[in-house]
Design a protein around this motif. Structure first.
Motif, PDB file in Angstrom:
ATOM      1  N   PRO A 713       0.830  -1.208   0.000  1.00 29.08           N
ATOM      2  CA  PRO A 713       0.000   0.000   0.000  1.00 29.08           C
ATOM      3  C   PRO A 713       0.867   1.262   0.000  1.00 29.08           C
ATOM      4  O   PRO A 713       1.892   1.318   0.683  1.00 29.08           O
ATOM      5  CB  PRO A 713      -0.806  -0.125   1.281  1.00 29.08           C
ATOM      6  CG  PRO A 713       0.060  -0.938   2.198  1.00 29.08           C
ATOM      7  CD  PRO A 713       0.805  -1.881   1.312  1.00 29.08           C
ATOM      8  N   GLY A 714       0.479   2.284  -0.749  1.00 34.10           N
ATOM      9  CA  GLY A 714       1.234   3.521  -0.809  1.00 34.10           C
ATOM     10  C   GLY A 714       2.645   3.300  -1.301  1.00 34.10           C
ATOM     11  O   GLY A 714       2.879   2.649  -2.313  1.00 34.10           O
ATOM     12  N   SER A 715       3.601   3.835  -0.559  1.00 36.82           N
ATOM     13  CA  SER A 715       5.014   3.697  -0.922  1.00 36.82           C
ATOM     14  C   SER A 715       5.730   2.655  -0.066  1.00 36.82           C
ATOM     15  O   SER A 715       6.950   2.673   0.050  1.00 36.82           O
ATOM     16  CB  SER A 715       5.723   5.052  -0.784  1.00 36.82           C
ATOM     17  OG  SER A 715       5.565   5.573   0.529  1.00 36.82           O
ATOM     18  N   ASP A 716       4.954   1.741   0.533  1.00 37.99           N
ATOM     19  CA  ASP A 716       5.545   0.685   1.358  1.00 37.99           C
ATOM     20  C   ASP A 716       6.554  -0.107   0.536  1.00 37.99           C
ATOM     21  O   ASP A 716       6.301  -0.475  -0.613  1.00 37.99           O
ATOM     22  CB  ASP A 716       4.446  -0.242   1.874  1.00 37.99           C
ATOM     23  CG  ASP A 716       5.004  -1.438   2.614  1.00 37.99           C
ATOM     24  OD1 ASP A 716       5.904  -1.242   3.448  1.00 37.99           O
ATOM     25  OD2 ASP A 716       4.556  -2.563   2.332  1.00 37.99           O
ATOM     26  N   ASP A 812       7.636   3.094 -10.034  1.00 36.05           N
ATOM     27  CA  ASP A 812       7.515   2.166  -8.904  1.00 36.05           C
ATOM     28  C   ASP A 812       7.517   2.969  -7.607  1.00 36.05           C
ATOM     29  O   ASP A 812       8.565   3.472  -7.177  1.00 36.05           O
ATOM     30  CB  ASP A 812       8.670   1.173  -8.920  1.00 36.05           C
ATOM     31  CG  ASP A 812       8.528   0.105  -7.841  1.00 36.05           C
ATOM     32  OD1 ASP A 812       7.564   0.179  -7.058  1.00 36.05           O
ATOM     33  OD2 ASP A 812       9.384  -0.797  -7.793  1.00 36.05           O
ATOM     34  N   PRO A 813       6.361   3.114  -6.935  1.00 39.99           N
ATOM     35  CA  PRO A 813       6.306   3.949  -5.724  1.00 39.99           C
ATOM     36  C   PRO A 813       7.035   3.353  -4.530  1.00 39.99           C
ATOM     37  O   PRO A 813       7.258   4.053  -3.541  1.00 39.99           O
ATOM     38  CB  PRO A 813       4.798   4.052  -5.447  1.00 39.99           C
ATOM     39  CG  PRO A 813       4.204   2.846  -6.096  1.00 39.99           C
ATOM     40  CD  PRO A 813       5.038   2.570  -7.293  1.00 39.99           C
ATOM     41  N   SER A 814       7.429   2.079  -4.592  1.00 39.39           N
ATOM     42  CA  SER A 814       8.159   1.488  -3.462  1.00 39.39           C
ATOM     43  C   SER A 814       9.616   1.942  -3.421  1.00 39.39           C
ATOM     44  O   SER A 814      10.306   1.712  -2.430  1.00 39.39           O
ATOM     45  CB  SER A 814       8.088  -0.042  -3.537  1.00 39.39           C
ATOM     46  OG  SER A 814       8.827  -0.523  -4.643  1.00 39.39           O
ATOM     47  N   GLN A 815      10.074   2.584  -4.478  1.00 34.88           N
ATOM     48  CA  GLN A 815      11.447   3.101  -4.514  1.00 34.88           C
ATOM     49  C   GLN A 815      11.508   4.462  -3.817  1.00 34.88           C
ATOM     50  O   GLN A 815      10.484   5.112  -3.570  1.00 34.88           O
ATOM     51  CB  GLN A 815      11.924   3.242  -5.964  1.00 34.88           C
ATOM     52  CG  GLN A 815      11.871   1.957  -6.766  1.00 34.88           C
ATOM     53  CD  GLN A 815      12.774   0.880  -6.211  1.00 34.88           C
ATOM     54  OE1 GLN A 815      13.918   1.148  -5.852  1.00 34.88           O
ATOM     55  NE2 GLN A 815      12.256  -0.337  -6.114  1.00 34.88           N
ATOM     56  N   ILE A 816      12.720   4.894  -3.520  1.00 33.55           N
ATOM     57  CA  ILE A 816      12.923   6.188  -2.860  1.00 33.55           C
ATOM     58  C   ILE A 816      12.455   7.299  -3.782  1.00 33.55           C
ATOM     59  O   ILE A 816      12.669   7.263  -4.997  1.00 33.55           O
ATOM     60  CB  ILE A 816      14.412   6.375  -2.503  1.00 33.55           C
ATOM     61  CG1 ILE A 816      14.870   5.251  -1.552  1.00 33.55           C
ATOM     62  CG2 ILE A 816      14.670   7.742  -1.880  1.00 33.55           C
ATOM     63  CD1 ILE A 816      16.363   5.245  -1.299  1.00 33.55           C
ATOM     64  N   GLU A 817      11.777   8.301  -3.209  1.00 32.35           N
ATOM     65  CA  GLU A 817      11.275   9.408  -4.017  1.00 32.35           C
ATOM     66  C   GLU A 817      12.435  10.064  -4.771  1.00 32.35           C
ATOM     67  O   GLU A 817      13.491  10.347  -4.216  1.00 32.35           O
ATOM     68  CB  GLU A 817      10.574  10.433  -3.126  1.00 32.35           C
ATOM     69  CG  GLU A 817       9.828  11.487  -3.906  1.00 32.35           C
ATOM     70  CD  GLU A 817       8.994  12.395  -3.008  1.00 32.35           C
ATOM     71  OE1 GLU A 817       8.515  13.423  -3.515  1.00 32.35           O
ATOM     72  OE2 GLU A 817       8.839  12.078  -1.803  1.00 32.35           O
ATOM     73  N   GLY A 818      12.221  10.314  -6.054  1.00 35.88           N
ATOM     74  CA  GLY A 818      13.258  10.824  -6.929  1.00 35.88           C
ATOM     75  C   GLY A 818      13.942   9.726  -7.711  1.00 35.88           C
ATOM     76  O   GLY A 818      14.689   9.996  -8.654  1.00 35.88           O
ATOM     77  N   ASN A 819      13.687   8.468  -7.304  1.00 33.57           N
ATOM     78  CA  ASN A 819      14.299   7.323  -7.988  1.00 33.57           C
ATOM     79  C   ASN A 819      13.229   6.321  -8.425  1.00 33.57           C
ATOM     80  O   ASN A 819      13.496   5.136  -8.541  1.00 33.57           O
ATOM     81  CB  ASN A 819      15.314   6.653  -7.052  1.00 33.57           C
ATOM     82  CG  ASN A 819      16.261   5.720  -7.799  1.00 33.57           C
ATOM     83  OD1 ASN A 819      16.582   5.957  -8.961  1.00 33.57           O
ATOM     84  ND2 ASN A 819      16.674   4.643  -7.148  1.00 33.57           N
ATOM     85  N   ARG A 820      11.995   6.831  -8.622  1.00 30.76           N
ATOM     86  CA  ARG A 820      10.866   5.930  -8.891  1.00 30.76           C
ATOM     87  C   ARG A 820      10.667   5.645 -10.376  1.00 30.76           C
ATOM     88  O   ARG A 820       9.894   4.764 -10.733  1.00 30.76           O
ATOM     89  CB  ARG A 820       9.592   6.520  -8.276  1.00 30.76           C
ATOM     90  CG  ARG A 820       9.632   6.482  -6.751  1.00 30.76           C
ATOM     91  CD  ARG A 820       8.454   7.163  -6.094  1.00 30.76           C
ATOM     92  NE  ARG A 820       8.532   7.024  -4.636  1.00 30.76           N
ATOM     93  CZ  ARG A 820       7.740   7.644  -3.771  1.00 30.76           C
ATOM     94  NH1 ARG A 820       6.791   8.476  -4.217  1.00 30.76           N
ATOM     95  NH2 ARG A 820       7.889   7.452  -2.475  1.00 30.76           N
ATOM     96  N   TRP A 821      11.290   6.426 -11.253  1.00 33.87           N
ATOM     97  CA  TRP A 821      11.209   6.144 -12.688  1.00 33.87           C
ATOM     98  C   TRP A 821      12.159   4.992 -12.980  1.00 33.87           C
ATOM     99  O   TRP A 821      13.364   5.136 -12.970  1.00 33.87           O
ATOM    100  CB  TRP A 821      11.587   7.383 -13.493  1.00 33.87           C
ATOM    101  CG  TRP A 821      11.454   7.167 -14.972  1.00 33.87           C
ATOM    102  CD1 TRP A 821      12.393   6.654 -15.795  1.00 33.87           C
ATOM    103  CD2 TRP A 821      10.313   7.434 -15.791  1.00 33.87           C
ATOM    104  NE1 TRP A 821      11.921   6.579 -17.091  1.00 33.87           N
ATOM    105  CE2 TRP A 821      10.640   7.055 -17.120  1.00 33.87           C
ATOM    106  CE3 TRP A 821       9.037   7.963 -15.541  1.00 33.87           C
ATOM    107  CZ2 TRP A 821       9.745   7.187 -18.177  1.00 33.87           C
ATOM    108  CZ3 TRP A 821       8.158   8.093 -16.597  1.00 33.87           C
ATOM    109  CH2 TRP A 821       8.510   7.712 -17.892  1.00 33.87           C
TER     110      TRP A 821
END
Length: 851
Positions: A713-716, A812-821
Motif C-alpha cells: 500500500p502507498g510507498s511501502d 515504482d512507488p516502493s522506490q525512494i522518491e526521486g528514484n521511482r522512474w
C-alpha cells in the motif's frame, strides 16, 4: 603530438566517417527498397487504378465522418506514417498471389481458372451421383452437405484468393469513375433528406508524385441553405379517435420546431406513432399507414418548412382495412407443450385461473406464478407493450425453450394464444481453463447442475462446484512457486419473484425479478495457511430494462476459519501486532455479516466490447446489526466458537467505470479504458477489515506489471511477495486494441498496447503501524501512483479470447522518491527479479479481456 600520431588519428577519423556514411547509405537503400515494395503492386494483380484516398471539402455543418460513411469504397489501409503511403496489406496480397517457390509454381490468376474448373466439375459430379436419389434420403443429404462444404471453399478462393492472401493480405481497392458519379448522387440525396436546399456536390481526382498509380478523390460539397421546421403538429387523419391520440401526445414528437430536417428522425417519428397506436388497441396498424410529408413550397417567404402527418398514407392503399379498428383482448390461452415422441399417452391438464385458460402437456407449472407473468389480460385494450412484457417475463423464467404469442382476428375479436415449450428439467454444464505463472500451470474446472421447475413452482435449484489451482509464490519463499488449492461448493434456490410484501413485489414484477437463497463453502489451501469459509446469503435481483441491473442482499453471513498457519507466517503477524498493527485479527476465527446493494449499467448487454460503456457501483455495510447489541457481539455465536471469534463493523463502496470507443476509418480498432475506485472504512474497536473486504491491485486484470495482489500500500517497500491489502483504491487502465491478422472465419489474432496506473492505501490508524508510507495523504498520494505499460497478444476464437500480456514497470512507488522512474533503470532492465528490486518483464495469461 608528432606527425605520425596526427596522421594515424586522421586515418582513424576518416575510417569512422566512411563507416557512418556506409551505414547511412544502407539505411537509405533499405528504406527506399521497403517503400518501393510496399507501395506498389504488379499489373498482373491490379486491373484498374487504385483508390488511394478520398475526402470531403466544403462541408461546414455535417461532420466529415457522416459523409464518409456514405461511400461504400474504402482505400486500402496504410501505415500511419507522415508523407508516406505504405499499404502492407496490398503488398502481401500481391506477394501471395505470385509464384512463390517451393510453395506454388502458379499465380493466383492461373489458380483461379483451375478453381473455376474444379467448381464446375464438382457440380457435374454431384448431379451424376445424385441421380435417382430421393432428395430427403440420408445418402442424398450427406452428398449435398459434402458438396456444399467443398463448394464454399472453392468460391471463397475464387472471390478472395488463397488462404495467405485472405489472412495476411487485403484486396485492392480500385477507383472507378462511375463509382464517383454514384457517390455524388448519394451525397446530394443525403443533403436533401437532411434539410439542405440549393446544395451542390462535385468531385475531382488527382494522382500524386508518390503514388502515380493511385487516385486521390476529393468530393467538393456546398451545403447551401438550411430551413428549419416552423410547424410539426399538422395532421390529416380520417379517424377522429386516432387524431385525438396524436394531438394528445404531440409533445413526444421527434420533429422539433427550429430544428433541421433529418430523415432518421422522420423514421423515428413514424415508429413512435406506430407504437403509440399499437399501445391504444390498434393491433393491425403499421408504419406503412403513415406518411410524413415536408411542405417546402414557400421557403423563400416563410424561411422554414412544415411537417404534415397523413393517416392513411395517400401514396398507397391500406393493406389491412382494419388498421383503424381498436381491439380489446377476448380470450387468453397459455399452452405448455411438454410432449415428446417417446411418450405415447401424454397427460393433459386444463386449468382456468383468473380468466386465463392454461393447458399443460406432461409438464405442469404454477398457474399462480404464470398468471403474474402474463400482462395480456381478457377484456383489456390491446397494447403492444403488454405483449412484449409478457414475452420478456416468460423468457426470464429460464423454464421454456421459446414462447410465441399468436393473435387471431378471424371472428372480428382478438384472441391471444401463448405457446411455449419447456426446457429439459436437468441441465449440466462444465467449463475448464487455467492460468500460467512463472511457467507453472494452474488449471481449474467448474461444473454446474441446474434442476428446473422444482415441485412445479417454476423455481430452479443451481448446484455449482469449482475445483482448481492458482500458481503463486509464497509470502516469504519467493523462489518457489506452488499450486494453491481452491475448492468451492455452492447451492442456490432461484425463485422467479420477489419474496417481499405484496406492494413491493407488485412494483418489481415487470422487471423480471428473482429471489436467490444460497448456501456454500469455500476452501483455500496456501503455503502459509488454510482458510475455510461457510456462507449463507439471500438476494433480490431485478432488471428494469436491458441496460440496467440491480442486486440487493439483505442477508450475507460468512463464518471463516484460518488453520494450518506456518510458524513464519505467525511470527510475521506477531511482529505487526507488537508495532500496533492488527492485521493478524483478520486471520482469527471470524464472523462477517453484511447487507449490500449493487447497480450495473451497460449499453452493450451482449458482451461486444468494441463500443459502449459500463458502470457498476457496490455499496456494503458490515456488522450493521452489531451496533444494536451490547459489546457489539452475538452472544450465542461467541458461546459456540469462543470469545476469540472476531466480529467486524465496516462500510465499503466500490465504483467501476469502463468505456469502449471504436476508432479507425473502418472501426476495426478500439480504445478502451477503465477507472476503478473504492473505499473500505472500519469503525469497529480494532479498526480492522475482514481480509476479503480489502482492496488488492496487481495481476492479469489489474496493474499487469506487478504480480497478483503485490502492489502497495502507498510507498511501502517491504517484500514484494506479500499480499498487500488496502482500504482505499485508485486504479485506471487504458488499451488500444487492434487486429493483426484474420486466420479464417471469425478467428483473429489481435494486439493491444496498454498503460495501467494506480495503487492502494490505508486509512490512518487502520493497520498502518509499522508499514511506512501506507497511509493515504493528500500531499503525497499522487506521487505514489504506480504505472506500468506493455503489449498484449489476443487469440480471438469468437466464443472466447486467449490473452497473453507482457508488462514492465514505469513508475515504482516502493522506490525512494526521486528514484521511482524505473523503466530504463539499469543494464539489467527487463531481466531483473523482484527480490533484487529489478524491473522484470512480467507475463500474464488470461481468458477473456482484462476489462
Amino acid at each position: 603530438m608528432n606527425y605520425d600520431s596526427q596522421k594515424y588519428l586522421s586515418c582513424q577519423i576518416a575510417k569512422i566517417n566512411i563507416y557512418h556514411l556506409k551505414q547511412i547509405f544502407l539505411y537509405i537503400l533499405l528504406f527506399a527498397t521497403t517503400f518501393y515494395i510496399l507501395g506498389c503492386s504488379p499489373k498482373s494483380v491490379l486491373t484498374a487504378p487504385l483508390l488511394s484516398s478520398q475526402t470531403f471539402k466544403g462541408n461546414k455543418i455535417l461532420p466529415k465522418e457522416r459523409l464518409e460513411a456514405l461511400l461504400p469504397q474504402k482505400p486500402n489501409q496504410k501505415l500511419p506514417l507522415p508523407f508516406i503511403r505504405l499499404t502492407p496489406g496490398l503488398y502481401f496480397y500481391r506477394l501471395f498471389s505470385a509464384k512463390i517457390f517451393p510453395f506454388t509454381n502458379k499465380t493466383y490468376t492461373e489458380r483461379k481458372i483451375e478453381w473455376q474448373k474444379d467448381l464446375t466439375k464438382l457440380n457435374d459430379d454431384f448431379d451424376q451421383a445424385a441421380k435417382g436419389l430421393d432428395n430427403n434420403s440420408a445418402e442424398y443429404l450427406k452428398l449435398s452437405k459434402k458438396k456444399d462444404n467443398v463448394s464454399q471453399k472453392l468460391i471463397k478462393k475464387i472471390n478472395e484468393g488463397n488462404w495467405a492472401m485472405r489472412t495476411f493480405g487485403e484486396q485492392p481497392s480500385y477507383f472507378y469513375e462511375e463509382d464517383a458519379i454514384k457517390n455524388v448522387e448519394k451525397v446530394k440525396t443525403y443533403l436533401k433528406n437532411h434539410g439542405f436546399f440549393k446544395y451542390a456536390v462535385s468531385y475531382k481526382k488527382d494522382s500524386t508524385f508518390f503514388n502515380r498509380r493511385g487516385i486521390d478523390v476529393t468530393y467538393l460539397v456546398n451545403e447551401g441553405i438550411v430551413f428549419p421546421f416552423k410547424q410539426t403538429d399538422s395532421v390529416v387523419v380520417e379517424n377522429p379517435t386516432i387524431k385525438d391520440i396524436l394531438k394528445a401526445n404531440q409533445s413526444d414528437n421527434f420533429l422539433k420546431v427550429g430544428e433541421r430536417l433529418e430523415v432518421e428522425k422522420v423514421n423515428e417519428e413514424k415508429g413512435r406513432i406506430e407504437q403509440l397506436l399499437k399501445n391504444n388497441g390498434y393491433y393491425n396498424f403499421s408504419k406503412d399507414n403513415i406518411a410524413i410529408r415536408i411542405n417546402d413550397i414557400d421557403t423563400s417567404f416563410t424561411k422554414g418548412i412544415e411537417a404534415i402527418t397523413y393517416i392513411p398514407n395517400p401514396s398507397r392503399p391500406p393493406q389491412n382495412l382494419n388498421y383503424s379498428k381498436a381491439y380489446s383482448i377476448n380470450k387468453v390461452t397459455f399452452i405448455s407443450d411438454g410432449s415428446s415422441p417417446n411418450i405415447t399417452n401424454p397427460k393433459v391438464d386444463t386449468i382456468l385461473n383468473n380468466g386465463i385458460r392454461f393447458i399443460f402437456v406432461n409438464k405442469r407449472f404454477s398457474t399462480k406464478l404464470l398468471d403474474s407473468k402474463i400482462a395480456i389480460r381478457p377484456n383489456d385494450l390491446y397494447k403492444l407493450k403488454n405483449r412484449l412484457q409478457t414475452e420478456k417475463n416468460l423468457y426470464a423464467l429460464d423454464q421454456f425453450q421459446f414462447t410465441r404469442i399468436n393473435f387471431d382476428t378471424t371472428r372480428g375479436l382478438l384472441d391471444a394464444t401463448i405457446y411455449s415449450r419447456p426446457l429439459d428439467k436437468y441441465q449440466f454444464t462444465a467449463e475448464t481453463g487455467g492460468s500460467v505463472f512463472q511457467s507453472v500451470f494452474g488449471p481449474f474446472f467448474t461444473t454446474t447442475l441446474k434442476i428446473r421447475n422444482i415441485g412445479g413452482s417454476a423455481s430452479s435449484l443451481e448446484n455449482n462446484v469449482r475445483f482448481g489451482f492458482e500458481a503463486q509464490t509464497g509470502f516469504f519463499n519467493t523462489g518457489s512457486v506452488s499450486r494453491n488449492l481452491e475448492l468451492g461448493l455452492n447451492t442456490s434456490l432461484i425463485i422467479p419473484k420477489i419474496l417481499a410484501p405484496n406492494f413491493i413485489a407488485q412494483k418489481l414484477n415487470a422487471f423480471t425479478p428473482q429471489t436467490r437463497i444460497g448456501i456454500g463453502v469455500q476452501y483455500t489451501d496456501r503455503q502459509e495457511y488454510s482458510r475455510l469459509n461457510f456462507k449463507i446469503n439471500g438476494s433480490y435481483l431485478w432488471r428494469p430494462n436491458q441496460k440496467q441491473f440491480w442486486q440487493v442482499s439483505l442477508v450475507d453471513l460468512n463464518l471463516i476459519f484460518t488453520s494450518n498457519q506456518t510458524e513464519l507466517f505467525k511470527n510475521y503477524l506477531e511482529s505487526l501486532r507488537i508495532k500496533g498493527n492488527n492485521l493478524g485479527q483478520s486471520f482469527n476465527k471470524s464472523f462477517v455479516s453484511t447487507i449490500n446493494a449493487s447497480y450495473t449499467y451497460t449499453d452493450d448487454p451482449y458482451g461486444q466490447i468494441t463500443k459502449g460503456k459500463y458502470f457498476r457501483i457496490l455499496m456494503e455495510s458490515g456488522g450493521t446489526t452489531l451496533n444494536l447489541l451490547p459489546k457489539s457481539r452475538i452472544g450465542f455465536l461467541s458461546s459456540i466458537f469462543g470469545d476469540s471469534l472476531q466480529f467486524f463493523k465496516f462500510v465499503r463502496v466500490n465504483a467501476d467505470f469502463r468505456k469502449y470507443i471504436a476508432v479507425g476509418l473502418r472501426k476495426n480498432a478500439s480504445f478502451a479504458y477503465k477507472i476503478n475506485t473504492g473505499l473500505a472504512y472500519s469503525y469497529g474497536t480494532e479498526r480492522n477489515l475482514p481480509y476479503e473486504k480489502n482492496f488488492f491491485v496487481g495481476g492479469p486484470s489489474s496493474i499487469r506489471a506487478w504480480r497478483p495482489r503485490t502492489l502497495g500500500p502507498g510507498s511501502d517497500s517491504t517484500s514484494a511477495s506479500l499480499d498487500k491489502p488496502g482500504s482505499i483504491l485508485l486504479e485506471a487502465s487504458a488499451e488500444y486494441r487492434f487486429k493483426i491478422l484474420r486466420f479464417s472465419g471469425d478467428y483473429n489474432l489481435n494486439g493491444a498496447f496498454f498503460v495501467d496506473a494506480g495503487n492502494v492505501w490505508r486509512f490512518q490508524g487502520q493497520n498502518t503501524e509499522g508499514v511506512t508510507g501506507s497511509d493515504f495523504q493528500f500531499n503525497r498520494f499522487y506521487k505514489e501512483i504506480a504505472v506500468g505499460t506493455g503489449f498484449g497478444i489476443r487469440i480471438d476464437l469468437s466464443f472466447f479470447v486467449i490473452r497473453f500480456d507482457g508488462a514492465v514497470k514505469v513508475i515504482d512507488p516502493s522506490q525512494i522518491e526521486g528514484n521511482r522512474w524505473v523503466l530504463f533503470k539499469d543494464k539489467n532492465n527487463f531481466k531483473g527479479d523482484i527480490k533484487n528490486n529489478g524491473n522484470p518483464l512480467v507475463f500474464n495469461f488470461g481468458i477473456g479481456y482484462p476489462f
